[in-house]
Design an enzyme around this catalytic site. Structure first.
Site, PDB file in Angstrom:
ATOM      1  N   ALA A   4       0.868  -1.186   0.000  1.00 37.05           N
ATOM      2  CA  ALA A   4       0.000   0.000   0.000  1.00 37.05           C
ATOM      3  C   ALA A   4       0.901   1.231   0.000  1.00 37.05           C
ATOM      4  O   ALA A   4       1.535   1.538   1.007  1.00 37.05           O
ATOM      5  CB  ALA A   4      -0.894  -0.007   1.242  1.00 37.05           C
ATOM      6  N   GLU A   5       0.980   1.888  -1.148  1.00 36.29           N
ATOM      7  CA  GLU A   5       1.973   2.956  -1.308  1.00 36.29           C
ATOM      8  C   GLU A   5       1.639   4.203  -0.489  1.00 36.29           C
ATOM      9  O   GLU A   5       2.535   4.874   0.021  1.00 36.29           O
ATOM     10  CB  GLU A   5       2.150   3.288  -2.792  1.00 36.29           C
ATOM     11  CG  GLU A   5       2.887   2.212  -3.594  1.00 36.29           C
ATOM     12  CD  GLU A   5       2.071   0.947  -3.871  1.00 36.29           C
ATOM     13  OE1 GLU A   5       0.837   0.967  -3.671  1.00 36.29           O
ATOM     14  OE2 GLU A   5       2.676  -0.074  -4.274  1.00 36.29           O
ATOM     15  N   ASP A  59       6.000   2.974 -11.515  1.00 37.64           N
ATOM     16  CA  ASP A  59       4.674   2.719 -12.092  1.00 37.64           C
ATOM     17  C   ASP A  59       3.591   2.579 -11.017  1.00 37.64           C
ATOM     18  O   ASP A  59       2.406   2.701 -11.319  1.00 37.64           O
ATOM     19  CB  ASP A  59       4.718   1.428 -12.903  1.00 37.64           C
ATOM     20  CG  ASP A  59       5.966   1.341 -13.757  1.00 37.64           C
ATOM     21  OD1 ASP A  59       5.853   1.431 -14.983  1.00 37.64           O
ATOM     22  OD2 ASP A  59       7.076   1.201 -13.191  1.00 37.64           O
ATOM     23  N   PHE A  74       8.253   0.223  -7.644  1.00 42.00           N
ATOM     24  CA  PHE A  74       8.322   0.624  -9.048  1.00 42.00           C
ATOM     25  C   PHE A  74       7.651   1.987  -9.186  1.00 42.00           C
ATOM     26  O   PHE A  74       6.561   2.186  -8.628  1.00 42.00           O
ATOM     27  CB  PHE A  74       7.581  -0.368  -9.955  1.00 42.00           C
ATOM     28  CG  PHE A  74       8.238  -1.710 -10.059  1.00 42.00           C
ATOM     29  CD1 PHE A  74       9.206  -1.963 -11.031  1.00 42.00           C
ATOM     30  CD2 PHE A  74       7.893  -2.726  -9.183  1.00 42.00           C
ATOM     31  CE1 PHE A  74       9.807  -3.212 -11.121  1.00 42.00           C
ATOM     32  CE2 PHE A  74       8.502  -3.971  -9.272  1.00 42.00           C
ATOM     33  CZ  PHE A  74       9.458  -4.226 -10.242  1.00 42.00           C
ATOM     34  N   HIS A 134       6.295  -1.610 -15.789  1.00 47.24           N
ATOM     35  CA  HIS A 134       7.591  -1.696 -15.114  1.00 47.24           C
ATOM     36  C   HIS A 134       8.613  -0.823 -15.832  1.00 47.24           C
ATOM     37  O   HIS A 134       9.813  -1.064 -15.719  1.00 47.24           O
ATOM     38  CB  HIS A 134       8.091  -3.145 -15.050  1.00 47.24           C
ATOM     39  CG  HIS A 134       7.168  -4.038 -14.283  1.00 47.24           C
ATOM     40  ND1 HIS A 134       6.074  -4.636 -14.855  1.00 47.24           N
ATOM     41  CD2 HIS A 134       7.161  -4.391 -12.976  1.00 47.24           C
ATOM     42  CE1 HIS A 134       5.433  -5.346 -13.948  1.00 47.24           C
ATOM     43  NE2 HIS A 134       6.061  -5.212 -12.795  1.00 47.24           N
TER      44      HIS A 134
END
Ligand SMILES: Cc1ncc(C[n+]2csc(CCOP(=O)(O)OP(=O)(O)O)c2C)c(N)n1
Ligand SMILES: [Mg+2]
Length: 740
Positions: free
Chosen positions: A469-470, A495, A493, A540
């Protein structure tokens, strides 16, 4: 209102002397609370009046939320516990010790507004002396900050030496205070429980048994959207009841006595170290959402009248009268005193100086530590390359990859500074530490192995995995950094950085500016970025650095080789600003740009480009993985066409080295900006615009850009090659520009 039964052993005269208490509260205390609650309402009323007179510019009220606020402030300790309130918490802040004058300074946007110096809307509380941390308008972002704040408190309690000051880096300017049994309080509305970050915060608080007291102030509406639309089943308490380790309370938050009893139980649970608490207070919202809203458009009179019958101010007033704690005269006296105080505070605030326009740039970045300064320019201390007695060259003198040198920079800095913690997805060697202890495994340390061995050396308190969970990663890091920790977190990443975007755009970089330097959050975020991977495909391979260079307050770094990566990462860690540290995946283990270990103090200042090769015919400005490609193209151009290219590696994108660009373009009169991101609106657009604007008279040719196509990066290598700028594309662009 709930009352405590009087002890039957007491005689009548004891009772008359007001032994009677209300959940432990005396009549006098309730009187004091009434005064605060009434003050809160009157400050709202005064602001509304001032808004109608166009003397203030926005108003959002705490009306209906006064009882829960006062009760929470008294169940907790001002200046000891930590507070992440939301805009309805006027009464909480007054009860913690903020004054009506301070609040009205916020309303007029005065220079001395302690919350923001006139930068934020009123009711976005920040009072440093009370441990009330700066708030934004984005609903729910504060909840992860609270979790991080609580983690920092625990960390300092376990690592008290880390709290010490140190000269020469951000620690010099970051005081740490902590209490072993502190609680972090965070409040939010019922609608805000729909935000994903709310659930991410509960998850971590539960899992780590953190002393966070979550308070949902449920007034049944989020602007015009009723609670049953926000919350499945219409009751948030039911939904969260499955989280382990929590203490739960649900009650009528318009009754200060009931609220206090519940909050005291919740606080005791947190303070004893059992874990977090979740209190769900049912309140009312009598003044519409804000002054820009008219609730009569979506709430019928009948519903509004039902609410009005529960108004905490009039209910408490009735209670005080009924209980004989106060008579009508007494009520009138309090109200008159409060009215006079609020009137005087408003008059004073209206006369207060407003901020000067030339202060707008203050506190975008740290005023104390300048990462572009020469203090951050140190020489590498390479190990001797001489062969040892065993006939072998020392390992440290061997060329190392960018991955190696980032890993050693992290290790060195963690040895030097106990405030550094590292977390993110997969960054630990192994979350199940017993496997390491039993030597059953070697450990992972990041999907690219950049943090390999760090948990083994520094322990799981300092290097640990986050949930997937960013926002959780960046939001918690922000809360930790506010308290003085130095989180160096990883986004696996580029992304997948987007779930953290709210935190990255609306929180982390703005905390210093919006609080007028009262708070700061110098987090380092390492992010694996970029393509040229052969098979990386869409998700990616992305770049997108210009989205972040477009964000004031954030430093953006993008090294192209091992030595710069080590030096810039060290600067990032020691600096006093938040830094987005972009690491190109393709460069991690590239032969290009390897270097021996430069020692534990090697630093490269921000905003200083590197001339990769000097030249006279044109300037190529680039960074990251395009640097080695541009170099190859330039060398070929020299060989085959005797065209001399000056190649500039920017190294840091915000700030960037305008002086190096200008000096070079004045010499070569031609400029090409080369970057890996898609062409349009990319990083090169700003550089090109500046050159066109400021160096127009020095140009012999149009400013050119070469970049990826305006698509995403495809999987099939043939497509990837066609999309990303190749050596041949760079060669062609350079040649055309030189021949223009
Ligand atoms: C992320 C975000 N989305 C939308 C808004 C606009 N907005 C401000 S307050 C609000 C409603 C909040 O409702 P609730 O959480 O119930 O708190 P209340 O205002 O009712 O106390 C909305 C939609 C915002 N500030 N932030
Ligand atoms: Mg609400």
């Amino acid at each position: 209102m709930a009352t405590t039964k009087v002890d039957p052993k007491l005689n009548d005269s004891d009772v008359k002397r007001k032994v009677k208490t209300y959940q432990g509260l005396t009549g006098q205390q309730l009187l004091d609370w009434y005064r605060i609650m009434y003050t809160s309402r009157r400050v709202d009323d005064r602001e509304i009046l001032l808004k109608r007179q166009q003397k203030v510019f926005f108003q959002i009220s705490g009306a209906g939320h006064e009882a829960i606020g006062v009760a929470a402030a008294h169940a907790l300790k001002s200046g000891y516990d930590w507070f992440f309130p939301y805009y309805r918490d006027r009464a909480l802040c007054l009860a913690l010790g903020a004054t009506p004058y301070e609040m009205l300074l916020g309303a007029v946007g005065a220079a001395d507004d302690p919350s923001s110096g006139g930068r934020q809307m009123p009711s976005h509380w920040a009072f440093k002396r009370l441990n009330v941390v700066t708030q934004s308008s984005a609903t729910g972002t504060q909840i992860l900050h609270a979790v991080g704040c609580s983690e920092a408190g625990r960390y300092f309690a376990r690592h008290p030496n880390a709290a010490q000051k140190a000269e020469g880096d951000y620690r010099q300017f970051k005081d740490v205070q902590f209490q072993g049994d502190e609680i972090t309080y965070v409040s939010l509305g019922d609608g805000t429980t729909s935000e994903g970050e709310f659930w991410e915060a509960l998850n971590t608080a539960s899992n780590r048994r953190l002393p966070v007291l979550f308070c949902v102030e449920d007034n049944g509406y989020a602007i015009s959207v009723p609670v049953e639309v926000q919350t499945a089943g219409g009751n948030i308490s039911r939904l969260v009841s499955g989280f382990p380790n929590f203490h739960f309370e649900e009650f009528d938050g318009t009754d200060p006595v009931v609220a206090y009893a519940a909050l005291k139980r919740a606080a005791a649970y947190c303070r004893a170290g059992h874990g977090p608490a979740f209190v769900h207070a049912h309140v009312i919202r009598p003044y519409s959402h804000s002054l820009s809203d008219d609730e009569r458009l979506y709430r019928p009179d009948s519903e509004r009248q039902r609410d009005a019958a529960r108004d905490p101010i009039s209910c408490l007033q009735m209670f005080l009268l009924r209980e004989g704690i106060l008579d009508e005269k007494g009520i009138n006296k309090i109200e008159k005193e409060v009215d006079e105080e609020v009137q005087a505070a408003a008059d004073q605030a209206l006369a207060a100086p407003i901020p000067q326009p030339d202060t707008i740039y203050n506190f975008v970045y740290s005023p104390d530590l300048d990462p572009t300064s020469s203090a951050f320019a140190t020489q590498p201390a390479f190990a001797s390359a001489e062969t040892g007695s065993d006939g072998k060259r020392s390992a440290a003198s061997q060329p190392k990859t960018m991955a190696d040198l980032i890993n050693s920079a992290l290790r060195d800095e963690m040895r030097r500074d106990e405030r550094i913690v590292i977390f993110g997805e997969d960054v630990a060697d192994a979350s199940r530490e017993e496997y390491i202890k039993q030597k059953l495994i070697k450990g992972k340390g990041g999907v690219f192995k950049l943090t390999s061995g760090l948990q083994i050396e520094f322990g799981a308190d300092r290097v640990f995995n986050s949930p997937l969970a960013e926002a959780n990663i960046v939001g918690r890091a922000t809360g930790m950094a506010v308290r003085g920790l130095k989180p160096v977190v990883e986004i696996q990443f580029f992304d997948y950085i987007w779930p953290a975007m709210m935190q990255l755009r609306d929180e982390l970089p703005i905390i210093r500016w919006r609080s007028n330097n009262a708070f700061s959050a110098p987090v380092v975020i390492r992010v694996a970025i970029g393509g040229y991977l052969t098979g990386g495909a869409i998700y990616h391979s992305q770049c997108g650095e210009s989205i972040f260079t477009h964000t004031p307050g954030l430093r953006v770094v993008f090294p192209s080789n091992a030595l710069d990566a080590a030096g810039l990462l060290r600067t990032a860690i020691r600096s006093d600003d938040p830094v987005l540290f972009l690491e190109h995946k393709r460069l991690y283990r590239e032969t290009y740009g390897r270097a021996p270990y430069p020692g534990p103090d090697y630093m490269v200042p921000f905003g200083k480009a590197k001339i990769v090769q000097p030249g006279t015919d044109l300037t190529v400005i680039t960074y990251g993985a395009v640097v080695p490609r541009a170099l190859q193209a330039a060398q070929k151009l020299e060989r085959e066409h005797q065209i001399s290219v000056e190649l500039i590696d920017l190294r840091t994108l915000s700030p960037f080295d305008w002086e190096a660009i200008a000096t070079s373009v004045k010499k070569t009169n031609r400029a090409l900006i080369a970057y890996e991101d898609s062409l349009s609106w990319g990083y090169g657009a700003e550089i090109a615009a500046r050159i066109a604007d400021q160096l127009f008279h020095h140009l012999d040719a149009p400013v050119k850009r070469i970049a990826a196509t305006d698509t995403f990066v495809a999987y099939q290598p043939i497509l990837e090659d066609a999309i990303l700028p190749q050596v041949s594309d760079l060669f062609r662009a350079m040649k055309e520009l030189a021949e223009f």
